[in-house]
Design a protein around this motif. Structure first.
Motif, PDB file in Angstrom:
ATOM      1  N   LEU A   1      18.991  41.592  43.453  1.00 50.43           N
ATOM      2  CA  LEU A   1      19.276  43.225  43.509  1.00 50.43           C
ATOM      3  C   LEU A   1      18.064  44.035  43.961  1.00 50.43           C
ATOM      4  CD1 LEU A   1      20.020  43.385  39.353  1.00 50.43           C
ATOM      5  CD2 LEU A   1      21.507  42.735  41.381  1.00 50.43           C
ATOM      6  N   TYR A   2      16.969  43.136  44.068  1.00 43.76           N
ATOM      7  CA  TYR A   2      15.971  43.905  44.818  1.00 43.76           C
ATOM      8  C   TYR A   2      16.369  44.110  46.390  1.00 43.76           C
ATOM      9  CZ  TYR A   2      11.657  44.306  47.735  1.00 43.76           C
ATOM     10  OH  TYR A   2      10.731  44.696  48.360  1.00 43.76           O
TER      11      TYR A   2
ATOM     12  N   SER B   1       9.718  33.984  32.015  1.00 43.85           N
ATOM     13  CA  SER B   1      10.515  34.471  33.131  1.00 43.85           C
ATOM     14  C   SER B   1      10.193  35.815  33.675  1.00 43.85           C
ATOM     15  CB  SER B   1      12.119  34.193  32.933  1.00 43.85           C
ATOM     16  OG  SER B   1      12.115  35.029  31.844  1.00 43.85           O
ATOM     17  N   SER B   2       9.928  36.576  32.747  1.00 44.10           N
ATOM     18  CA  SER B   2       9.451  38.027  33.037  1.00 44.10           C
ATOM     19  C   SER B   2       8.390  37.899  34.030  1.00 44.10           C
ATOM     20  CB  SER B   2       9.538  39.158  31.888  1.00 44.10           C
ATOM     21  OG  SER B   2      10.626  39.133  31.424  1.00 44.10           O
ATOM     22  N   ILE B   3       7.457  37.486  33.595  1.00 39.26           N
ATOM     23  CA  ILE B   3       5.847  37.053  34.157  1.00 39.26           C
ATOM     24  C   ILE B   3       5.947  36.770  35.556  1.00 39.26           C
ATOM     25  CG2 ILE B   3       3.683  36.002  34.014  1.00 39.26           C
ATOM     26  CD1 ILE B   3       3.895  36.019  31.176  1.00 39.26           C
ATOM     27  N   ILE B   4       6.921  35.639  35.730  1.00 39.01           N
ATOM     28  CA  ILE B   4       7.082  35.011  37.075  1.00 39.01           C
ATOM     29  C   ILE B   4       7.918  35.824  37.783  1.00 39.01           C
ATOM     30  CG2 ILE B   4       7.841  32.825  38.304  1.00 39.01           C
ATOM     31  CD1 ILE B   4       5.399  32.249  36.523  1.00 39.01           C
ATOM     32  N   GLY B   5       8.914  36.301  37.245  1.00 42.03           N
ATOM     33  CA  GLY B   5       9.699  37.451  38.214  1.00 42.03           C
ATOM     34  C   GLY B   5       9.082  38.385  38.600  1.00 42.03           C
ATOM     35  N   ALA B   6       8.087  39.083  37.726  1.00 40.44           N
ATOM     36  CA  ALA B   6       7.072  40.212  38.015  1.00 40.44           C
ATOM     37  C   ALA B   6       6.219  39.726  39.262  1.00 40.44           C
ATOM     38  CB  ALA B   6       6.398  40.422  36.847  1.00 40.44           C
ATOM     39  N   VAL B   7       5.402  38.916  39.080  1.00 38.67           N
ATOM     40  CA  VAL B   7       4.696  38.622  40.228  1.00 38.67           C
ATOM     41  C   VAL B   7       5.420  38.142  41.600  1.00 38.67           C
ATOM     42  CG1 VAL B   7       2.806  37.979  38.736  1.00 38.67           C
ATOM     43  CG2 VAL B   7       4.240  36.135  39.441  1.00 38.67           C
ATOM     44  N   ALA B   8       6.706  37.623  41.509  1.00 38.04           N
ATOM     45  CA  ALA B   8       7.417  37.180  42.452  1.00 38.04           C
ATOM     46  C   ALA B   8       7.830  38.333  43.260  1.00 38.04           C
ATOM     47  CB  ALA B   8       8.482  36.139  42.228  1.00 38.04           C
ATOM     48  N   LYS B   9       7.947  39.493  42.792  1.00 38.98           N
ATOM     49  CA  LYS B   9       8.364  40.692  43.421  1.00 38.98           C
ATOM     50  C   LYS B   9       7.722  40.996  44.838  1.00 38.98           C
ATOM     51  CE  LYS B   9      11.474  42.517  40.655  1.00 38.98           C
ATOM     52  NZ  LYS B   9      11.195  41.560  39.248  1.00 38.98           N
TER      53      LYS B   9
ATOM     54  N   VAL C   1       6.937  49.357  47.924  1.00 40.73           N
ATOM     55  CA  VAL C   1       6.894  50.422  46.837  1.00 40.73           C
ATOM     56  C   VAL C   1       7.959  49.958  45.753  1.00 40.73           C
ATOM     57  CG1 VAL C   1       5.707  52.351  48.030  1.00 40.73           C
ATOM     58  CG2 VAL C   1       8.139  52.133  47.860  1.00 40.73           C
ATOM     59  N   LEU C   2       9.146  49.571  46.164  1.00 39.62           N
ATOM     60  CA  LEU C   2      10.102  49.200  45.431  1.00 39.62           C
ATOM     61  C   LEU C   2       9.588  47.743  44.683  1.00 39.62           C
ATOM     62  CD1 LEU C   2      13.500  49.838  47.365  1.00 39.62           C
ATOM     63  CD2 LEU C   2      12.807  51.156  45.238  1.00 39.62           C
ATOM     64  N   ALA C   3       9.263  46.830  45.415  1.00 44.90           N
ATOM     65  CA  ALA C   3       8.497  45.663  44.937  1.00 44.90           C
ATOM     66  C   ALA C   3       7.648  45.857  43.965  1.00 44.90           C
ATOM     67  CB  ALA C   3       8.288  44.670  45.905  1.00 44.90           C
ATOM     68  N   LEU C   4       6.579  47.099  44.391  1.00 52.25           N
ATOM     69  CA  LEU C   4       5.579  47.358  43.182  1.00 52.25           C
ATOM     70  C   LEU C   4       6.151  48.015  41.957  1.00 52.25           C
ATOM     71  CD1 LEU C   4       2.182  47.456  43.627  1.00 52.25           C
ATOM     72  CD2 LEU C   4       2.538  49.792  44.391  1.00 52.25           C
ATOM     73  N   LEU C   5       7.223  48.828  42.091  1.00 52.52           N
ATOM     74  CA  LEU C   5       8.026  49.365  40.845  1.00 52.52           C
ATOM     75  C   LEU C   5       8.534  48.204  39.990  1.00 52.52           C
ATOM     76  CD1 LEU C   5       8.939  51.465  39.230  1.00 52.52           C
ATOM     77  CD2 LEU C   5      10.965  51.563  40.503  1.00 52.52           C
ATOM     78  N   GLY C   6       9.231  47.169  40.813  1.00 50.51           N
ATOM     79  CA  GLY C   6       9.570  45.917  40.133  1.00 50.51           C
ATOM     80  C   GLY C   6       8.386  45.013  39.341  1.00 50.51           C
ATOM     81  N   LEU C   7       7.373  45.063  40.003  1.00 50.41           N
ATOM     82  CA  LEU C   7       6.277  44.397  39.494  1.00 50.41           C
ATOM     83  C   LEU C   7       5.886  45.248  38.144  1.00 50.41           C
ATOM     84  CD1 LEU C   7       3.996  42.434  39.647  1.00 50.41           C
ATOM     85  CD2 LEU C   7       2.675  43.956  40.895  1.00 50.41           C
ATOM     86  N   PHE C   8       5.719  46.325  38.178  1.00 51.76           N
ATOM     87  CA  PHE C   8       5.347  47.035  36.995  1.00 51.76           C
ATOM     88  C   PHE C   8       6.225  47.063  35.938  1.00 51.76           C
ATOM     89  CE2 PHE C   8       2.036  48.806  39.569  1.00 51.76           C
ATOM     90  CZ  PHE C   8       0.996  49.169  38.761  1.00 51.76           C
ATOM     91  N   THR C   9       7.601  47.078  36.033  1.00 56.23           N
ATOM     92  CA  THR C   9       8.582  47.157  35.179  1.00 56.23           C
ATOM     93  C   THR C   9       8.808  45.759  34.608  1.00 56.23           C
ATOM     94  OG1 THR C   9      10.346  46.759  36.730  1.00 56.23           O
ATOM     95  CG2 THR C   9       9.869  48.935  36.157  1.00 56.23           C
ATOM     96  N   SER C  10       8.726  44.711  35.461  1.00 57.42           N
ATOM     97  CA  SER C  10       8.705  43.353  34.836  1.00 57.42           C
ATOM     98  C   SER C  10       7.565  42.844  33.853  1.00 57.42           C
ATOM     99  CB  SER C  10       9.079  42.277  35.943  1.00 57.42           C
ATOM    100  OG  SER C  10      10.007  42.596  36.674  1.00 57.42           O
TER     101      SER C  10
ATOM    102  N   VAL D   1       3.179  57.567  43.455  1.00 57.09           N
ATOM    103  CA  VAL D   1       3.637  56.079  43.388  1.00 57.09           C
ATOM    104  C   VAL D   1       2.909  55.518  42.301  1.00 57.09           C
ATOM    105  CG1 VAL D   1       3.321  53.877  44.465  1.00 57.09           C
ATOM    106  CG2 VAL D   1       3.762  55.950  46.122  1.00 57.09           C
ATOM    107  N   LEU D   2       1.706  55.769  41.826  1.00 65.10           N
ATOM    108  CA  LEU D   2       1.074  55.159  40.768  1.00 65.10           C
ATOM    109  C   LEU D   2       1.814  55.884  39.326  1.00 65.10           C
ATOM    110  CD1 LEU D   2      -1.080  53.595  39.344  1.00 65.10           C
ATOM    111  CD2 LEU D   2      -2.507  55.673  39.321  1.00 65.10           C
ATOM    112  N   GLY D   3       2.401  57.098  39.419  1.00 66.93           N
ATOM    113  CA  GLY D   3       2.977  57.634  38.254  1.00 66.93           C
ATOM    114  C   GLY D   3       4.134  56.996  38.093  1.00 66.93           C
ATOM    115  N   GLY D   4       5.123  56.656  39.055  1.00 64.06           N
ATOM    116  CA  GLY D   4       6.439  56.165  39.222  1.00 64.06           C
ATOM    117  C   GLY D   4       6.397  54.737  38.442  1.00 64.06           C
ATOM    118  N   CYS D   5       5.107  53.902  38.980  1.00 60.23           N
ATOM    119  CA  CYS D   5       5.062  52.606  38.528  1.00 60.23           C
ATOM    120  C   CYS D   5       4.678  52.521  37.115  1.00 60.23           C
ATOM    121  CB  CYS D   5       4.141  51.896  39.367  1.00 60.23           C
ATOM    122  SG  CYS D   5       4.688  51.534  41.177  1.00 60.23           S
ATOM    123  N   LEU D   6       3.679  53.247  36.501  1.00 58.27           N
ATOM    124  CA  LEU D   6       3.351  53.697  35.151  1.00 58.27           C
ATOM    125  C   LEU D   6       4.392  54.041  34.441  1.00 58.27           C
ATOM    126  CD1 LEU D   6      -0.565  54.876  35.579  1.00 58.27           C
ATOM    127  CD2 LEU D   6       0.424  52.406  34.964  1.00 58.27           C
ATOM    128  N   LEU D   7       5.020  54.841  34.686  1.00 54.51           N
ATOM    129  CA  LEU D   7       6.492  55.340  34.082  1.00 54.51           C
ATOM    130  C   LEU D   7       7.378  54.143  33.853  1.00 54.51           C
ATOM    131  CD1 LEU D   7       8.159  57.627  32.560  1.00 54.51           C
ATOM    132  CD2 LEU D   7       9.213  57.881  34.627  1.00 54.51           C
TER     133      LEU D   7
END
Length: 597
Positions: free
Chosen positions: A184-185, A122-130, A486-495, A357-363
């Motif tokens: 939530l997104y 669910s995390s994988i599908i949820g991630a790529v769905a962002k 960018v919020l979706a991109l962050l959500g992708l990385f966190t998921s 942006v990249l640093g925030g997503c990687l964090l």
């Protein structure tokens, strides 16, 4: 209130910012749109001073969002925020109840070790769905995306309430988490659309406050469902409640969008496409091929790590080897597709060129990997090792929610006053490492549970700070029309980080727990090892102080230590990723216009 018919959403009326100290608005009189030389039209749209695109280049959902903020009244704005916080409250209550019942769902099918595995998919599908969700809210509109996510959440809850095997439950988790995270997104994007950047950290933090309120209500309700009813009604009840609660907010946005259209803020357009042409258009627009490739790559590569121990030949099983190889090969296939064949790229790679942006997503990626390494089996650990009830284990578990949400609000105020998000993040990273590192020593059965709570508090204070700071970093570095992306991109990385963390946890647990049980169980109980391993209900049947329960506790101790050590190993990278950020002062950045907070 009359408005000029030639309103341009890409160049709207001057800011009408609603102060947090005092709500104020210009008198209800006819407003005129200033000409292009007016200073209000020369405000920065991002930290680098880039101009937002012309109206014809803005997607329909972005135009609608800008038009609504220009057209609606202060009353509509306040009603919208009341609706947003109500949705956050109900969703957080459902999360508290569902999270405390999940171990009993998998255990009812004698598959407790698959607790993490069901979450990985669910995390994988949820991630790529962002990112497709970001496209939906930008291309179709915020309201359409919100309604679609509500439907998916409801479908997932209905499936969970009626599932009769772990496979159906895993499928339900996919629907639920795509919908839940999607809701939530969309609400985060909506708050970004309707708030100035300097106030946004506070609003984002304040939206998490329902998690504090539900800290005690959620676990207690879960205990009542399990004791006096069934875990199925814990999910089924919210399949009714959530659509009811989410509907008023959709109505508010629909009414104000129609008002914006009636005033001429949003032009009515027709595409002229047939149904077949529309399907092809959106398949290209949402990069359906890239979506499938990256989903399959992560799923096939990560799942074998938690499934291998349940296979007859374990890591020598042909299907396990095949999944890892095919999954690994699909990553370069995905990159080739995106570079040479995709007309619209799945991921906005141009944004990842920006180091902030990249640093925030990687964090976000690293924090979620670290967190889920030790978190996924934490409630089971508290119930089995310390003999806590569902309610009491939920209270201890929610120490993180209380602390992180509370301190996020404080961090939001600090950012609003100082305009700085980088230095609070740098200060929070050592505290995160300290709290997680101390769990190696204190997350043992011979240590008082108070020390575990102390570690949770350290992690919570730093986690609440870091989450808000990473969100502010990526939004400050992007133009407002890119906020949804960018919020979706962050959500992708966190998921994805969550999926990796859960995979690490599942791999350690499934490959270590059974052998630890066989090592510690008395000789006359070793034949029960598989049954004990497969169900938390069976584990709890043995009374505290009995030889078998003591053996189970020692096995948990061995496995939890490995999980926490794995968690700590990822955290030093957090320093590097925060240092990548530009030191942007959000008080100097102007992104939104209209009636906003």
């Amino acid at each position: 209130m009359a408005q000029p018919s030639n309103f341009d959403p890409s160049n709207p009326i001057p800011n009408e910012e609603i102060s947090l100290e005092k709500l104020e608005r210009t008198p209800d009189q006819e407003r005129t749109v200033p000409d292009g030389n007016h200073p209000a039209n020369q405000e920065e749209t991002q930290s680098l001073g880039d101009e937002s695109p012309d109206k014809e280049h803005l997607q329909r959902g972005v135009q609608q969002a800008q038009a609504i903020t220009a057209a609606w009244s202060k009353k509509s704005l306040l009603l919208a925020y009341a609706g947003i916080f109500l949705v956050f409250y109900v969703n957080s209550l459902q999360q508290q109840i569902g999270g405390n019942l999940t171990a009993y769902v998998t255990s009812s099918f004698y598959q407790h070790p698959l607790l993490a595995t069901t979450s990985v998919m669910s995390s994988i599908i949820g991630a790529v769905a962002k990112l497709p969700i970001a496209k939906i809210v930008d291309v179709w509109g915020r309201t359409e995306g919100y309604v679609l996510m509500t439907v998916l959440t409801t479908v997932g809850l209905i499936m969970m309430a009626g599932c009769n095997n772990v496979e159906t439950y895993a499928a339900a988790q996919v629907f639920y988490w795509v919908g839940y995270d999607g809701i939530l997104y969309v609400l985060d994007v909506t708050m970004a659309d309707t708030s100035s950047l300097k106030n946004r950290a506070w609003l984002f933090a304040f939206s998490t406050c329902p998690y504090i309120v539900n800290t005690f209500a959620g676990p207690a309700a879960a205990d009542q469902f399990y004791t006096h009813s069934t875990w199925r009604w814990g999910f089924g009840t919210f399949a009714i409640i959530i659509p009811v609660v989410c509907t008023p907010l959709a109505v508010i946005f629909t009414i104000n969008r129609r008002k914006a259209i009636r005033l001429g803020y949003v032009p009515k357009t027709r595409t002229g496409r047939t149904v077949k042409e529309s399907i092809l258009h959106y398949a290209i627009e949402f990069d359906a091929v890239g979506l499938i490739l990256i989903s399959a790559a992560f799923a096939l590569f990560l799942l074998p790590f938690s499934l291998a121990s349940s296979s007859a030949q374990e890591w020598r099983s042909p299907h396990i080897i095949a999944m890892i190889i095919i999954g690994g090969l699909l990553f370069p296939v995905f990159m080739i597709w995106e570079k040479y064949f995709a007309k619209v790229c799945f991921a906005p790679f141009h944004l990842l060129v920006d180091r902030t942006v990249l640093g925030g997503c990687l964090l976000g990626l690293i924090l979620f990997i670290s967190f889920y390494c030790w978190d996924i089996y934490f409630i089971s650990f508290l119930q089995v090792v310390y003999g806590l009830s569902i309610a009491n284990s939920g209270y201890v578990y929610n120490t993180y929610n209380i602390g992180s949400c509370f301190f996020a609000v404080i961090t939001g105020f600090v950012i609003r006053i100082t305009g700085n998000f980088k230095y609070p993040a740098l200060a929070a990273v050592p505290l995160q490492m300290l709290g997680t590192g101390l769990m190696i020593y204190f997350r043992q059965p011979d240590k008082d549970i108070g020390y575990i709570i102390m570690c949770q508090i350290f992690i919570a204070l730093s986690g609440g700070t870091l989450v808000i700071c990473e969100q502010m970093a990526i939004m400050a570095a992007a133009a407002h029309y890119e906020v949804a992306v960018v919020l979706a991109l962050l959500g992708l990385f966190t998921s994805i980080g969550g999926a990796i963390g859960q995979t690490v946890a599942a791999a350690i647990y499934t490959n270590s727990m059974l052998s630890a049980l066989l090592e510690h169980l008395p000789d006359d109980s070793k034949s029960q090892a598989s049954a004990i391993y497969s169900s938390i209900t069976v584990q709890l049947q043995y009374p505290m102080g009995s030889p078998v329960r003591d053996a189970i506790i020692r096995a948990y101790s061995d496995v939890m230590r490995k999980l926490v050590i794995a968690s700590v190993c990822f955290l030093p990278l957090a320093f590097v990723f925060v240092l990548m950020w530009k030191n942007i002062n959000v008080k100097t950045v102007k992104q939104v216009k209209g009636t906003v907070v």
